[in-house]
Design an enzyme around this catalytic site. Structure first.
Site, PDB file in Angstrom:
ATOM      1  N   HIS A 142      22.880  33.244  46.931  1.00 16.14           N
ATOM      2  CA  HIS A 142      23.875  34.227  46.475  1.00 16.14           C
ATOM      3  C   HIS A 142      24.972  33.642  45.604  1.00 16.14           C
ATOM      4  CE1 HIS A 142      22.552  37.572  49.127  1.00 16.14           C
ATOM      5  NE2 HIS A 142      22.148  36.576  49.903  1.00 16.14           N
ATOM      6  N   LYS A 198      37.245  43.515  44.407  1.00 18.33           N
ATOM      7  CA  LYS A 198      36.283  42.464  44.762  1.00 18.33           C
ATOM      8  C   LYS A 198      37.066  41.293  45.345  1.00 18.33           C
ATOM      9  CE  LYS A 198      35.119  42.601  40.342  1.00 18.33           C
ATOM     10  NZ  LYS A 198      33.686  42.787  40.565  1.00 18.33           N
ATOM     11  N   ARG A 199      36.369  40.301  45.931  1.00 15.82           N
ATOM     12  CA  ARG A 199      37.073  39.107  46.405  1.00 15.82           C
ATOM     13  C   ARG A 199      37.923  38.531  45.291  1.00 15.82           C
ATOM     14  NH1 ARG A 199      33.722  34.683  47.003  1.00 15.82           N
ATOM     15  NH2 ARG A 199      31.896  35.831  46.296  1.00 15.82           N
ATOM     16  N   LYS A 244      35.981  35.456  38.844  1.00 16.68           N
ATOM     17  CA  LYS A 244      35.957  36.913  38.663  1.00 16.68           C
ATOM     18  C   LYS A 244      37.026  37.373  37.672  1.00 16.68           C
ATOM     19  CE  LYS A 244      34.103  37.702  43.315  1.00 16.68           C
ATOM     20  NZ  LYS A 244      32.878  38.519  43.185  1.00 16.68           N
ATOM     21  N   THR A 287      27.931  43.846  43.488  1.00 14.19           N
ATOM     22  CA  THR A 287      27.392  45.086  44.039  1.00 14.19           C
ATOM     23  C   THR A 287      28.422  46.209  43.912  1.00 14.19           C
ATOM     24  OG1 THR A 287      28.045  44.200  46.190  1.00 14.19           O
ATOM     25  CG2 THR A 287      25.696  44.171  45.672  1.00 14.19           C
ATOM     26  N   LYS A 325      28.143  50.348  43.005  1.00 13.93           N
ATOM     27  CA  LYS A 325      28.768  51.457  43.741  1.00 13.93           C
ATOM     28  C   LYS A 325      29.585  52.322  42.788  1.00 13.93           C
ATOM     29  CE  LYS A 325      28.885  48.252  47.514  1.00 13.93           C
ATOM     30  NZ  LYS A 325      29.602  47.106  48.062  1.00 13.93           N
TER      31      LYS A 325
HETATM   32  C1  26V Z   1      32.900  32.254  49.409  1.00 14.36           C
HETATM   33  C2  26V Z   1      33.822  31.861  50.314  1.00 14.36           C
HETATM   34  C3  26V Z   1      35.156  31.580  49.851  1.00 14.36           C
HETATM   35  C4  26V Z   1      36.157  31.618  50.946  1.00 14.36           C
HETATM   36  C5  26V Z   1      35.761  30.926  52.177  1.00 14.36           C
HETATM   37  C6  26V Z   1      34.467  31.375  52.677  1.00 14.36           C
HETATM   38  C7  26V Z   1      33.502  31.736  51.662  1.00 14.36           C
HETATM   39  C8  26V Z   1      32.237  32.021  52.010  1.00 14.36           C
HETATM   40  C9  26V Z   1      31.303  32.409  51.092  1.00 14.36           C
HETATM   41  C10 26V Z   1      31.628  32.542  49.793  1.00 14.36           C
HETATM   42  C11 26V Z   1      30.623  32.995  48.790  1.00 14.36           C
HETATM   43  C12 26V Z   1      29.319  33.267  49.390  1.00 14.36           C
HETATM   44  C13 26V Z   1      28.376  33.823  48.436  1.00 14.36           C
HETATM   45  C14 26V Z   1      28.604  35.259  48.125  1.00 14.36           C
HETATM   46  O1  26V Z   1      29.299  36.002  48.773  1.00 14.36           O
HETATM   47  N1  26V Z   1      27.961  35.679  47.063  1.00 14.36           N
HETATM   48  C15 26V Z   1      27.997  37.037  46.570  1.00 14.36           C
HETATM   49  O2  26V Z   1      26.821  37.675  47.037  1.00 14.36           O
HETATM   50  C16 26V Z   1      26.712  39.004  46.597  1.00 14.36           C
HETATM   51  C17 26V Z   1      25.485  39.598  47.234  1.00 14.36           C
HETATM   52  O3  26V Z   1      24.339  38.992  46.720  1.00 14.36           O
HETATM   53  C18 26V Z   1      26.655  39.054  45.079  1.00 14.36           C
HETATM   54  O4  26V Z   1      26.616  40.392  44.660  1.00 14.36           O
HETATM   55  C19 26V Z   1      27.871  38.362  44.470  1.00 14.36           C
HETATM   56  O5  26V Z   1      27.726  38.295  43.076  1.00 14.36           O
HETATM   57  C20 26V Z   1      28.028  36.975  45.056  1.00 14.36           C
HETATM   58  O6  26V Z   1      29.252  36.393  44.641  1.00 14.36           O
END
Ligand code: 26V
Length: 745
Positions: free
Chosen positions: A298, A483-484, A489, A591, A595
């Site tokens: 991801h 979004k995050r 981004k 995503t 939406k």
């Molecule tokens: C980021 C962080 C940053 C803060 C601390 C914890 C943490 C944990 C995970 C992540 C990123 C994980 C990967 C993620 O969320 N990817 C997203 O996945 C979506 C579903 O496939 C996708 O639509 C997004 O583009 C992608 O960023």
């Protein structure tokens, strides 16, 4: 499920003298009883989804909708003098952080609704993603004690199915909580709660505890192993009980999907059980595992690709460390026998620089590896996993993400759902692709759609007024970036674009500007300093504009607090424009873009992630694509100089200067790090995400929207064409593809 019986049960609930929580529990329990009443026949093969995040949002309305009783329940209780909208205050189940966790929730919803046996495994965090407030424009985090006020009537504790998980220094009990996912089949999301000593219970306390200390890293490793081992342990034991320990047939009954690398310890635990407890040879165990596991990637961000220090893993999971090390040697021997070049072997290695590369474990051990949008999968093949791809092309495939139309259309925009019912009958509810048949050129249809959009905008405005105490401009364009919060981004780029528009409005350069509201929703990870500065910057811009009589009737910025799934439901339905402006190559899919499209927002975006497929389906002419492509970004590598670039473009320099020239003097010097991120080398190169490079093209795209919005018919048509061409982005399509191409269920 017996609908009549359920409606009867609801009729019989006495509302008098009861608190909202009591009623919530009672109504939910009546539904749960129905959900759990059916006898389930075990299907031959099941898919299991391993995810550290599930962003389920509010379960109440979704479940009543799934049971087909939502409208009647509203009527039944309103007749008794109780408004079911009261439950809009129920906390979201926010056991996730963003897109990855919400995707897991959408996939569970689709699988149940299509009748595929998909079961989720995860962690039942006591505290979900933090609640966010702004104080003086800065993010303040509060623990999300999500069970406190309303409880959790949608889960059942399964005491009798608890299982021990062993670490070198402690043993932890994993107690399952089952949340049924109701649809054509009743599937289950099983979340494990850690019980035992105080140390043990910490494991399921927080989602993503800070991992900047050794202690934090150990806790993360414990979390990941905890739920992976509990899940694998249960499934393997159940299998042995039923079929004995001939594991040759295991993959005929089970297929595991790893949602990113967070559950890769499941692979090691599986090998451990088969070799140590059931005495299979290591090669045989590897062979069986390879037929069972699959991996979805991801993100390509290096900082999010998990690597765990071997020493750290050895400390609390010596057997697991041993197995991963053995797997490393085993794989290298295989690659050497095949004669692969040294550099490629180094790239694919499981142990690299004293760390376990969890992604490399996943790639080596999975039968299928997939990316989440076409361009993302291409990048996985060509860059991230290029060596593995060269030697195992058939393993890699793309499955573009999707979102469930039940939450993201039926539930959040019942007006639009009715609009489709009136024109197409109800069959589109089972086959979303039918909405393509709407005639977007029909003036009556366009007028009806415009009316719905206006109504959803009104509802959103009134919700925001209630939550934030801010009145949105009326008759304005609503543009959303939700979004995050992350540098890639580029919320910072939008901030600069807004300032550019602000200065141009003040200079009288934009005489015919249609009033515009920019809506932001985002949480910044607790330890992510720069992301927090971007929030502060945007809040300061909001304040500057709100206090400026020259422009505040034409421009407005609102950063909503505590953006979550329930807030998203309002924003996606009530926005005109969807901002998807990541640096090309960085957003795996996105995503939120889907939406918003589904609810008829046009996209202002870069050619990144699923945006590319969105404009492919909805027409480039119906959206506003701008900015550098992946190829262009690659060609700028080593050439781009943001200092020179800003110096050459006074319109850029004017807005970046505001970070340091005293425009926001009460931000107390807290914005200068943002300037540094653009003009100096910090932990990344200067302007690593090409914020300045794409800024003026973004401003142009926004001004083009502003001009074209004036032609109400034309713009409404663009919106409707987007909405009616969104069917591909249903998670029903995505899940069907997983089921057919990967899972074989
Ligand atoms: C980021 C962080 C940053 C803060 C601390 C914890 C943490 C944990 C995970 C992540 C990123 C994980 C990967 C993620 O969320 N990817 C997203 O996945 C979506 C579903 O496939 C996708 O639509 C997004 O583009 C992608 O960023």
């Amino acid at each position: 499920m017996n609908r009549e019986r359920l409606l009867n049960a609801l009729e019989n609930i006495d509302v008098r003298g009861k608190t909202e929580r009591e009623l919530y529990t009672e109504i939910s329990s009546a539904c749960m009883e129905e959900i759990l009443s059916g006898k389930r026949k075990a299907p031959v093969k099941c898919a299991y989804y391993f995810s550290v995040e599930y962003l389920m949002g509010r379960m109440f309305y979704n479940n009543l909708l799934a049971l087909g009783v939502l409208d009647e329940a509203r009527e039944i209780f309103s007749a008794k003098g109780f408004d079911l909208n009261a439950f809009e205050n129920v906390e979201d189940a926010a056991l996730g952080n963003g897109g990855l966790g919400r995707l897991a929730a959408c996939y569970l919803d689709s699988a149940a609704n299509l009748g595929y046996p998909l079961y989720g495994f995860g962690i039942r965090y006591q505290y979900g993603l933090f609640r966010q407030k702004f104080v003086g424009g800065e993010q303040v985090e509060e623990a999300d004690d999500w069970l406190k006020t309303w409880g959790d009537p949608w889960s059942v504790r399964r005491e009798e199915e608890k299982i021990e998980v062993r670490f070198a220094d402690m043993t932890v009990t994993a107690v399952p909580y089952d949340m049924p996912i109701y649809g054509k089949s009743v599937n289950i999301l099983r979340l494990f709660q850690a019980e035992g000593s105080a140390e043990a219970e910490k494991i399921s306390e927080y989602l993503y505890p800070a991992d900047d200390t050794e202690e934090g890293k150990l806790l993360r490793i414990r979390q990941e192993y905890f739920f992976s081992a509990a899940a694998v342990g249960q499934l393997v034991r159940k299998y042995v009980k039923r079929y004995g320990n001939d594991f040759g047939h295991f993959s005929e009954f089970h297929v595991f999907q790893l949602n990113d690398t967070h559950a890769v310890f499941a692979v090691a635990e599986f090998l451990r059980l088969l070799t140590k407890e059931y005495r299979l040879s290591f090669p045989r165990a590897v062979e069986i595992a390879k037929r069972t596991f699959n991996y979805t990637n991801h993100t390509i961000l290096p900082e999010a690709l998990e690597c765990w220090n071997v020493k750290l893993v050895e400390k609390i999971l010596p057997e697991i460390a041993q197995i991963l090390t053995r797997l490393h040697i085993f794989a290298e021997r295989e690659w050497n026998t095949c004669g692969y070049p040294k550099e490629e072997i180094a790239e694919m290695s499981i142990v690299r620089g004293g760390k376990f590369s969890m992604a490399n474990v996943a790639v080596y051990m999975s039968e299928h590896i997939n990316g989440v949008a076409e361009i993302h999968t291409k990048i996985l093949k060509e860059r991230l996993f290029s060596a593995a791809y060269r030697h195992a092309r058939g393993k890699f495939s793309n499955i573009t993400n999707g979102v469930t139309q039940r939450r993201w259309l039926l539930l959040c925009n019942e007006e639009l759902a009715r609009f489709y019912d009136e024109r197409l009958g109800r069959s589109w509810r089972d086959d979303l692709s039918l909405i393509w048949n709407i005639d977007c050129g029909n003036p009556e249809t366009l007028a009806a759609f415009a009316k719905i959009k206006a109504e959803k905008k009104r509802q959103l405005a009134s919700y925001i007024e209630k939550r934030e105490g801010v009145k949105l401009l009326e008759n304005a364009i609503y543009i959303a970036q939700v979004k995050r919060l992350h540098e890639y981004k580029r919320q910072l780029m939008t901030a600069f674009a807004i300032l550019r528009i602000y200065f141009d409005l003040k200079n009288g350069k934009l005489p015919d500007f249609t009033p515009t509201v920019f809506l932001f929703g985002a949480k910044a990870a607790g330890s992510y300093k720069r992301a927090k500065e971007i929030i502060l910057f945007l809040n300061k811009i909001a304040e500057l504009i709100a206090n400026d009589e020259d422009v505040n009737a034409r421009l407005q910025v609102v950063f909503v607090q505590n953006y979550d799934v329930s807030y998203a439901e309002k924003i996606v339905a009530g926005s005109d424009v969807s901002l998807q402006v990541s640096t090309a190559g960085f957003e795996a899919s996105g995503t939120g873009n889907m939406k918003l499209m589904m609810n008829g927002a046009v996209t202002v975006g870069t050619m990144d992630g699923a945006n590319i497929e969105i404009v492919e389906k909805a027409g480039r002419e119906n959206n506003y694509i701008f900015g550098a492509s992946v190829e262009e970004i690659n060609s700028l590598d080593g050439v781009y100089d943001p200092v020179a670039f800003a110096a050459a473009h006074p319109r850029i320099k004017r807005v970046t200067d505001t970070l340091t020239d005293g425009t926001f003097e009460d931000a107390d010097g807290k914005l200068s790090d943002l300037a540094a991120s653009l003009f100096e080398e910090t932990y990344n190169r200067a302007d690593h995400y090409y914020v300045l490079y794409d800024l003026l093209p973004l401003v142009d795209a926004l001004l083009k929207v502003n001009r074209e919005y004036k032609d109400r018919t034309l713009f409404t048509r663009k919106q409707l064409e987007n909405a009616t061409r969104s069917a591909f982005f249903s998670s029903d399509r995505a899940i069907r593809t997983y089921a057919e191409k990967i899972w074989g269920i």
